[in-house]
Design a protein around this motif. Structure first.
Motif, PDB file in Angstrom:
ATOM      1  N   GLU A 163     -30.213 -61.273  45.424  1.00  0.00           N
ATOM      2  CA  GLU A 163     -30.670 -62.231  46.427  1.00  0.00           C
ATOM      3  C   GLU A 163     -32.185 -62.238  46.582  1.00  0.00           C
ATOM      4  O   GLU A 163     -32.717 -62.903  47.463  1.00  0.00           O
ATOM      5  CB  GLU A 163     -29.997 -61.959  47.778  1.00  0.00           C
ATOM      6  N   PRO A 199     -24.499 -63.971  53.077  1.00  0.00           N
ATOM      7  CA  PRO A 199     -25.816 -63.370  52.818  1.00  0.00           C
ATOM      8  C   PRO A 199     -25.865 -61.916  53.290  1.00  0.00           C
ATOM      9  O   PRO A 199     -25.233 -61.553  54.287  1.00  0.00           O
ATOM     10  CB  PRO A 199     -26.768 -64.238  53.644  1.00  0.00           C
ATOM     11  N   VAL A 244     -28.740 -66.446  48.641  1.00  0.00           N
ATOM     12  CA  VAL A 244     -27.472 -66.627  47.931  1.00  0.00           C
ATOM     13  C   VAL A 244     -27.549 -67.817  46.982  1.00  0.00           C
ATOM     14  O   VAL A 244     -27.118 -67.748  45.828  1.00  0.00           O
ATOM     15  CB  VAL A 244     -26.316 -66.823  48.935  1.00  0.00           C
TER      16      VAL A 244
END
Length: 739
Positions: free
Chosen positions: A589, A661, A670
């Motif tokens: 991420e 997330p 994400v």
């Protein structure tokens, strides 16, 4: 450029006299950064270039690797090379790019191989800038014209846009060649007394000083003042040269070969004999010339295209001339290999014979001293996110429509990617796949039902400037992993790679530090993946009045697989959509180097990488080979958002719910994180995929294909959807602007 005083003193000391004008020009070009790698060679030992499949590694015109086969009776070699033609493509986009193609193809010929595929990686300034569009238009036209005319398919590549390429675009072209083992030749001269034969186009005055021109920054007058340094190509002559070379090699008429590229005849012939520890006696009057009254310096250094220098046994010279005549090519016996110095003679205007060059060939080719340059390691950026953060739908539209992630259809539809009837999967997918019908895949029983199944050759090429601009080391690691993931997504196992390392002015400590970083990162990840880097090219001084380029490590990687029935990057209506991503290293991420940050501002460390990338790739490769796998697509530039949009077709959409997330980046992390080593898989047997992946990654169900023609995404309690017509419109940025 002129010969630096320190170099001149070294040369005078070695020769015991002042160099002649021709010698000075030869040393200036062959000791330039472009030819001698004076700033980069000390770094290149970081690359591991040996392996079971490596036949010829770095140092020749192209590398040679062996394709894994079912048995030794159908062994096949492949050549792999990559070149840059950056400065010429700025000055003259069409001819600069076209002759870049011609040069890498001749590198393939000089190994005895027949070219079967091209891959081009292109880098331009901001797409909104009209000059960038002009350069892109000319470069693509030059590549397509030359490649299409010579009948070599351009099957894959990349195109990226970054403001720092505005004053210095990059044109990197790779070529793969087919080589029966018995046809292998090298650029190492074999025996004194053998003749040196020049075959191909006549020598003119174009491209004079091209090697030295490529070793200096571009200034604001480069488009006019440096135009004479750009070569002019003739693809029809190159096509004849390709076919003539095949005959010469098949008839065993060639002892060694070198194509005429940087530094022209002087570079090719001196390097050929130097590699054999020998010398040469060359009569420059014998060189077939296109223009009258050429000086010895012009004959030696002109980079006129479509020319090859062959070492030929005396008894074979007449047959070589016959073959050249059959293909309407010029042919000159210009001298012979000797045990002495590299000597060139010429008849002056008064009719007197004079020696214009008399130097030790090895000193000329290998004597350039290396540069000891100061290096400053770039700082790792801190994390700063866009403030205020855009709405997810706004971000999705901006990222999917960016020229970096939009469809490159406008580019690759100009290339003939099917000529040669080998192409099974062409441009627009993660990797191209070619059929090698000459050999059977390893493990295939010759008496079985699939005995006629060919080996599939997968090819991937490219870099990611935003990754390496934000973090040279981590970004370069990600580039290597990304190319390997492209192969794995088509079920291919890597064989080898070549790199084209592009940087700015190395005399600037911060620029040299960034360049050193991409070398270290690329070498580290390739070693981790057990992918030998068997050759490549270095292009420095890509600097202009607008500043240096981002450090750009283009990688071209090839791999093989049984057969050519591969999963594509397009979904159909059957099965379930899975995500193979993070292992115990955590979720991917980080927005470092992402298109999201490029669009909306912010910084972050480089892309996330798996802790065990080799295990991840092995798992992806195995999944891609499963008969129940319908589609596989890697996640890279643009993150999940772009990968999902690319998977959809005009009639098949997707309905997906993305993971929650887990970082401060929130849903944007994400959707838009670009960590490589992750793929989307459409399968009719999710259980089998989970079993294959095991501990190499995490397998998550995202949703399923739909037949209603929409892409529906839910993430962090936010949902949005787009029709396929809207997706197509978003992804048509380049097409709409240039048609």
């Amino acid at each position: 450029m002129s010969l630096p005083e320190s170099d001149r003193e070294l040369i005078v000391d070695a020769l015991g006299r002042e160099p002649t004008a021709a010698e000075s020009a030869l040393f200036e070009n062959l000791w330039s950064e472009h030819c001698a790698y004076r700033s980069s060679r000390p770094l290149l030992s970081a690359f591991e270039s040996e392996g079971e499949s490596v036949v010829v590694g770095p140092g020749d015109d192209a590398a040679v690797v062996e394709v894994p086969t079912a048995d030794e009776s159908d062994d096949l070699y492949l050549t792999l090379g990559i070149e840059s033609h950056n400065h010429p493509s700025y000055v003259d986009p069409f001819d600069g790019a076209a002759t870049g193609v011609g040069g890498i193809v001749r590198d393939t010929l000089s190994m005895g191989a027949y070219p079967i595929a091209l891959a081009d990686s292109l880098y331009f300034g901001s797409f909104e800038d009209e000059h960038s569009k002009y350069l892109m238009d000319g470069v693509v036209e030059g590549i397509s014209h030359y490649g299409n005319c010579i009948g070599v398919p351009t099957v894959t590549g990349s195109a990226d846009f970054h403001a720092d390429y505005e004053g210095n675009p990059l044109v990197n072209v790779a070529c793969v060649g087919r080589l029966p083992p018995e046809n292998l030749i090298t650029a190492v001269a074999q025996e004194p007394g053998n003749k040196l034969v020049l075959v191909g186009n006549a020598t003119g005055r174009d491209g004079l000083g091209g090697a030295s021109f490529a070793s200096e920054d571009l200034d604001e007058d480069a488009e006019t003042e440096d135009r004479p340094a750009v070569q002019v190509g003739d693809p029809y002559a190159e096509k004849l040269l390709i076919e003539a070379n095949e005959v010469l090699v098949d008839e065993d008429l060639v002892e060694s070969a070198r194509d005429l590229g940087a530094a022209g005849l002087g570079g090719a012939s001196s390097e050929l004999v130097a590699k054999g520890g020998l010398g040469a006696a060359i009569d420059l009057d014998r060189v077939h010339q296109r223009e009258p009254n050429m000086s010895p310096l012009e004959i030696l250094l002109a980079e006129s295209q479509e020319r090859m220098c062959y070492e030929v046994r005396p008894e074979h010279v007449d047959r070589v001339a016959e073959v050249a005549d059959r293909f309407d090519l010029g042919c000159s016996v210009i001298g012979e290999v000797t045990e002495g110095n590299y000597v060139c003679t010429y008849t002056d205007d008064a009719g007197e014979r004079e020696i214009v060059v008399d130097v030790d060939a090895e000193f000329l080719g290998e004597g350039a001293p290396m540069n000891d340059l100061e290096s400053v390691t770039p700082e790792t950026p801190s994390t700063t996110l866009p403030d205020p953060a855009p709405a997810l739908s706004e971000a999705f539209e901006a990222v999917v429509a960016s020229p970096n992630t939009a469809s490159k259809r406008w580019i690759y539809r100009q290339y003939d990617h099917e000529v040669g009837v080998r192409t099974s999967l062409g441009p627009g997918d993660d990797a191209a796949v070619l059929a090698l019908p000459e050999v059977s895949p390893p493990g295939v029983d010759a008496a079985g039902d699939v005995a006629d199944e060919p080996v599939g050759l997968a090819i991937s090429a490219g870099a990611a400037p935003h990754w390496t601009a934000s973090d040279p080391v981590a970004g370069a690691k990600a580039v290597a992993l990304e190319n390997a993931t492209n192969l794995a997504a088509k079920g291919a196992t890597p064989i080898a790679a070549v790199d084209c390392l592009n940087g700015g002015n190395p005399e600037k400590p911060d620029v040299y530090g960034g360049f050193s970083g991409i070398v270290d990162g690329l070498a580290s990840m390739c070693e981790t993946l057990s992918v030998p880097v068997v050759g490549g090219n270095v292009s420095l001084y890509n600097d202009s009045v607008s500043g240096p380029i981002p450090p750009t490590p283009t990688l071209a990687m090839i791999g093989s697989r049984p057969g050519v029935d591969v999963p594509t990057a397009s979904v159909d209506t059957e099965g379930e959509l899975l995500l193979i991503d993070a292992d115990d290293s955590g979720p991917a991420e980080s927005l470092g180097g992402s298109e999201y940050l490029a669009q909306f501002g912010g910084t972050a460390p480089g892309p996330d990488l798996p802790t065990d990338p080799s295990a991840r790739l092995d798992a992806i490769t195995a999944v891609a080979r499963e008969p129940t796998t319908r589609a596989v697509h890697d996640i890279s530039q643009g993150g999940l958002a772009v990968a999902l949009a690319e998977l959809c077709t005009p009639h098949v959409g997707l309905s997906v719910s993305l993971p929650e997330p887990t970082t401060d980046a929130g849903a944007a992390g994400v959707l838009f994180a670009e960590g490589p080593g992750r793929v989307l898989v459409q399968t009719t047997d999710p259980t089998a995929v989970r079993k294959i992946v095991g501990d190499a990654g995490r397998v998550r169900s995202l949703g399923h294909p739909t037949d209603d023609g929409t892409l529906s995404i839910t993430v962090d309690d936010t949902s949005f959807e787009y029709t396929m017509a809207e997706i197509r419109s978003l992804r048509s940025t380049i097409v709409d602007a240039l048609e």
